[in-house]
Design an enzyme around this catalytic site. Structure first.
Site, mmCIF file in Angstrom:
data_model
loop_
_atom_site.group_PDB
_atom_site.id
_atom_site.type_symbol
_atom_site.label_atom_id
_atom_site.label_comp_id
_atom_site.label_asym_id
_atom_site.label_seq_id
_atom_site.Cartn_x
_atom_site.Cartn_y
_atom_site.Cartn_z
ATOM 1 N N HIS A 367 -2.665 9.926 1.000
ATOM 2 C CA HIS A 367 -2.950 9.122 -0.197
ATOM 3 C C HIS A 367 -4.239 8.325 -0.118
ATOM 4 C CE1 HIS A 367 1.062 9.522 -2.138
ATOM 5 N NE2 HIS A 367 1.485 9.647 -0.898
ATOM 6 N N LYS A 558 -3.793 -3.963 -10.766
ATOM 7 C CA LYS A 558 -3.624 -3.136 -9.567
ATOM 8 C C LYS A 558 -3.713 -4.058 -8.357
ATOM 9 C CE LYS A 558 -7.278 -0.745 -11.129
ATOM 10 N NZ LYS A 558 -7.005 0.693 -11.111
ATOM 11 N N ARG A 559 -3.444 -3.529 -7.158
ATOM 12 C CA ARG A 559 -3.651 -4.352 -5.980
ATOM 13 C C ARG A 559 -5.091 -4.855 -5.958
ATOM 14 N NH1 ARG A 559 0.802 -4.957 -2.257
ATOM 15 N NH2 ARG A 559 -0.765 -5.782 -0.846
ATOM 16 N N LYS A 564 -11.612 -1.532 -5.227
ATOM 17 C CA LYS A 564 -11.213 -1.417 -6.631
ATOM 18 C C LYS A 564 -12.124 -2.242 -7.538
ATOM 19 C CE LYS A 564 -6.351 -0.543 -5.430
ATOM 20 N NZ LYS A 564 -5.924 0.703 -6.100
ATOM 21 N N THR A 666 -2.878 5.947 -10.692
ATOM 22 C CA THR A 666 -1.846 6.402 -11.633
ATOM 23 C C THR A 666 -1.778 5.439 -12.816
ATOM 24 O OG1 THR A 666 -0.292 5.314 -10.132
ATOM 25 C CG2 THR A 666 -0.367 7.709 -10.073
ATOM 26 N N LYS A 670 -1.280 5.911 -17.077
ATOM 27 C CA LYS A 670 -0.364 5.143 -17.935
ATOM 28 C C LYS A 670 -1.121 4.526 -19.115
ATOM 29 C CE LYS A 670 2.163 4.231 -13.728
ATOM 30 N NZ LYS A 670 2.282 3.339 -12.561
#
Ligand code: AZC
Length: 831
Positions: A367, A558-559, A564, A666, A670
């Site tokens: 992952h 998100k985290r 990110k 993911t 969504k």
């Protein structure tokens, strides 16, 4: 539930409102010893869930019976994380009993929503990896695959995040304080899990050298089962979560007072194994307790799988024919040596036969390419905790290195890179290498990511075993992520094109034609507005803050992680603030920027980002000049349940990771499904989302993977970018000079230092100008509502590929060898 209990409970399990009401009342009285007059909301919730469980039990038992009778191939998904969230809505959607339960609650004087909100999230995961596992369970049941989840029943899930003075603080997530009615404890399913001891050689009757693992200490793993219903197809699969319990009940006579107390304390120690989920996302911290958890999961699960198998089959050599085991990341990769140990030491097979069975049965999903996330367990720790496994790993490695020599000749560097045991100051076992060598398929989670692992971290292995590598682009379950979380949109879609999309998400393509249907488009855009208002009401109620529902809802959830790049959106927010201050009369497209996400408790930089976002938010939200133009807000304690509220309300989806670093994502899927427009880099599954929705319907900016490589190779200097972009420079100066935190002006130096002197590893400054331009595109598009909603609708209509039903079908076909089971579960083909 046995018939006798059912009778006593007077449970009818009818599917009509009246029987449901009767059952709720019956559970209040006979399961909870209260009644409708005296029960509180929690008790009422519990009896609602027990009434749902009654309606699952027959299918649950029948499904398992059918698998047994037909000797169906079983798929075991082993994962340290299952981020399943709340279960009530999901169960009712899948059972098609939403309305009946709503009515039953209402008739009994309760509001369904209020009851639903009593449920604690089962937050047994950190983020994407854990939520993916949960979506997969939903899809396996819906497709009618005999798919079982295996995990740990942590007493404490991911910590609860509170924000205090802008800083994250962590609080334990005591989700089981009042128990959970969804889990059934099975005292008959309990296995010893052994640790420590030593490996003792002996010669068997045939004169072969064999090994026994002796003098071990053990704990027991106790099964707790949670039903996983498929969508209206009568299939109910199982999620089995292990709880650690003490080996024996205390023999009271043999204790004096002091020993008794110590013995009870020992129970505590044993039970610690399943106490708490490690809250680290993508950072390997080699704690022994974590290693114990991993082996605890693997050992109990393999014992359970083999016990089941032996009840139905005679020959363990057929294991790969009837069993497929998927390891979710390297966390369960001790399954490789443990299955080898069982087959050799307990079942008496030789090495070659055991190896053949092991490799063919197991497969492993990667992952992430981030090196700091890869698990490397110190040899010394394994030697102490799992001596026999370490011995097997050494043997696997020896044989493997011989093959490497055969394949590549004498290439020392390659051997060093590929070795399962890394030498050096602290020799360690590289769990990813073990996973590739010991399984028949390794998959990445998006096309770009799979390409990358083949070219970078696993390159040598790909050259040796090209056929082992395969891509399985992630997906999300449309039941939870559209039907359940966005009911108005789901209903609108169904009224237009029928409801086949719920199990065949690509049918949403039929909506493509609706872009010119004014009436439809009005309804579509009205729903977005309603969802924004619903979110605003929630924020008002819980935070006393009023969101501007006329503004673009621009959301990044998100985290919190440097790759990110929440920092980039925070800089953008500050730059907008500066622009509005400098140009008070200039027209701006109003924007409300919303963040949510947890930082790993030990990740100082990520925690600093949270503080910075809150400081910038305070500045913006307390300045009257920003009114009606700009807001910024950090929502605490991000969770599956919060995501279900935020995603339907989003106009813009922020997917802005440094190219090459987000394996898939993911959340991106969504958001698109719910009609948000993505602003994103060509990273992870964004690449495939772009292919599906079309270039005009996604806003892509920034460096590509190749661009990132090239820039780093040619010598990146963040200072150049800092000096070249005035607006960017202004914000960085403000962050550095205490503009957002006047009482503590140097507070954010760690951040600005990493951007400037640290040369900005994540290339925030390099991508910022392109990002700011892309945000202008967002504004321009949003100013033309008709065009905006066309783009939004194309997103909803064209992301059918990202259903986890598709992902699971791909696993079933290419990895698990159970494609014959597909479609059987698809009784429900829309009404
Ligand atoms: C995540 C990836 O970061 C994310 O991109 C992906 O969508 C998700 O897995 C599901 O595949 N990885 C993790 O959560 N954790 C680790 C250890 O990779």
């Amino acid at each position: 539930m046995s018939t006798t209990t059912s009778k006593k409970l007077n449970v009818k399990t009818g599917m009509d409102t009246e029987s449901i009401k009767a059952d709720i009342l019956s559970h209040l009285r006979y399961s909870l010893a209260t009644d409708i007059e005296t029960a509180n909301k929690k008790e009422f919730y519990k009896s609602v869930v027990l009434s749902v469980m009654d309606r699952l039990h027959d299918s649950w038992l029948n499904t398992q019976k059918e698998y047994r009778e037909k000797k169906t191939k079983k798929i075991y998904y082993i994962s340290m994380e299952f981020l399943i969230g709340r279960l009530l809505d999901n169960a009712l959607v899948n059972l098609n009993l939403e309305q009946e339960f709503r009515d039953a609650c209402k008739d009994l004087g309760y509001d369904y929503e209020e009851i639903r909100d009593i449920e604690n999230d089962a937050a047994l995961g950190n983020g994407g990896l854990g939520r993916l596992a949960a979506c997969f369970l939903d899809s396996m049941a819906t497709l009618g695959l005999a798919g079982f989840g295996y995990g740990i029943k942590y007493d404490y899930g991911i910590f609860k995040q509170k924000i205090h003075d802008g800083y994250q603080i962590e609080r334990p997530d005591d989700w089981l304080r009042f128990g959970t009615p969804w889990a059934t404890t099975r005292p008959s399913v309990m296995y010893p899990v052994r640790f420590y001891g030593r490996s003792v050689p002996y010669t068997d009757e045939d004169g072969h050298l064999r090994f026994k693992w002796e003098n071990t200490q053990h704990v027991y793993a106790l099964a707790n089962d949670i039903p996983m219903p498929g969508f209206r197809n009568g299939v109910v699969n199982n999620l089995r979560l292990w709880k650690a319990t003490s080996p024996k009940s205390l023999d009271l006579t043999s204790f004096n007072q002091g020993e008794y107390i110590n013995a009870v304390r020992d129970i505590e120690l044993h039970e610690n194994i399943s106490r708490v989920l490690y809250p680290n996302d993508k950072i390997f911290v080699g704690q022994e307790l974590r290693l114990k958890q991993e082996y605890f999961l693997v050992s109990s699960t393999l014992q359970d799988i083999l016990r089941e198998y032996k009840q139905q089959h005679d020959d363990l050599r057929d294991l790969p024919k009837y069993v497929a085991i998927q390891c979710n990341d390297t966390h369960p990769n001790l399954a490789v040596p443990d299955l080898m140990r069982i087959l050799m030491d307990e079942e008496g097979f030789d090495w070659e036969t055991s190896w053949d069975i092991t490799v063919k049965t197991l497969s492993y999903t990667n992952h992430t390419v981030l090196p700091e996330a890869l698990e490397k367990w110190p040899v010394s720790m394994l030697r102490n905790l799992l001596p026999r496994h370490l011995q097997i790993i050494y043997e696997i490695n020896k044989r493997f290195i011989n093959k490497v020599h055969e394949h590549f000749g004498d290439d020392v560097n390659r051997v060093r890179r590929m070795s399962i045991i890394s030498e050096g100051e602290q020799p360690s076992v590289q769990m990813a290498n073990l996973g590739i060598v010991g399984t028949h398929k390794v998959n990445g989670v998006a096309a770009l990511h799979t390409d990358l692992i083949k070219k970078t971290i696993f390159r040598d292995f790909f050259e040796m075993y090209p056929e082992r590598f395969t891509n399985k682009t992630n997906g999300i379950t449309p039941r939870r992520w559209l039907k359940q979380c966005n009911k108005p949109l789901a209903d609108l879609i169904t009224s237009e094109i029928g409801d086949s999309w719920i199990t065949h998400l690509s049918d949403l393509r039929k909506l493509d034609d609706k872009v010119n249907d004014k009436k439809f488009m009005k309804k579509y855009s009205d729903i977005k507005q309603q969802n924004k208002e619903r979110l605003a009401a929630y924020v008002k109620e819980n935070y006393g803050f009023e969101l501007n529902t006329k503004a673009i809802f621009d959301i990044q959830i998100k985290r919190i992680h440097e790759y990110k790049r929440q920092l980039m959106l925070a800089i953008y927010a500050a730059a907008q603030y500066n622009y509005i201050k400098a140009n008070p009369d200039a027209p701006v497209v109003p924007r409300t920027i919303i963040f949510a996400g947890k930082a790993a408790p030990g990740y100082a930089m990520a925690k600093m980002f949270i503080k910075l976002i809150n400081s910038i938010s305070d500045k913006i939200n307390n300045d009257p000049d920003m009114e009606g133009k700009l807001q910024c807000f950090f929502l605490d304690n991000y969770s599956v349940t919060l995501a279900e509220q935020l995603i339907p309300a989003a106009d813009v989806s922020e997917q802005i990771s440094t190219a090459g670093m987000e394996a898939s994502g993911t959340g991106n899927m969504k958001f698109a499904l719910n009609g948000a427009v993505t602003i994103g880099t060509l990273d992870g599954a964004n690449v495939e989302i772009k292919e599906e929705v079309g270039d005009e319907n996604i806003i892509i900016f920034g460096l590509t993977v190749e661009g990132v490589e090239e820039l780093r190779r040619s010598g990146y200097s963040s200072w150049e970018y800092y000096n070249a972009d005035k607006a960017l420079k202004q914000v960085i100066d403000q962050i550095r000079d205490g503009f957002f935190e006047p009482d503590h002006p140097s507070l954010f130096h760690t951040i600005t230092n990493s951007l400037l002197d640290g040369n900005d590893y994540f290339l925030v400054l390099a991508d910022y100008p392109a990002y700011a331009e892309a945000q202008k595109e967002v504004d321009a598009l949003y100013s033309k509502p008709d065009e905006w909603f066309k783009v939004a609708l194309y997103n909803t209509a064209r992301v059918g590929k990202f259903s986890s039903d598709r992902t699971i079908s791909d696993y079933a076909t290419d990895i698990w060898g159970c494609e014959d089971q597909l479609n059987k579960g698809r009784e429900y083909q829309g009404s």
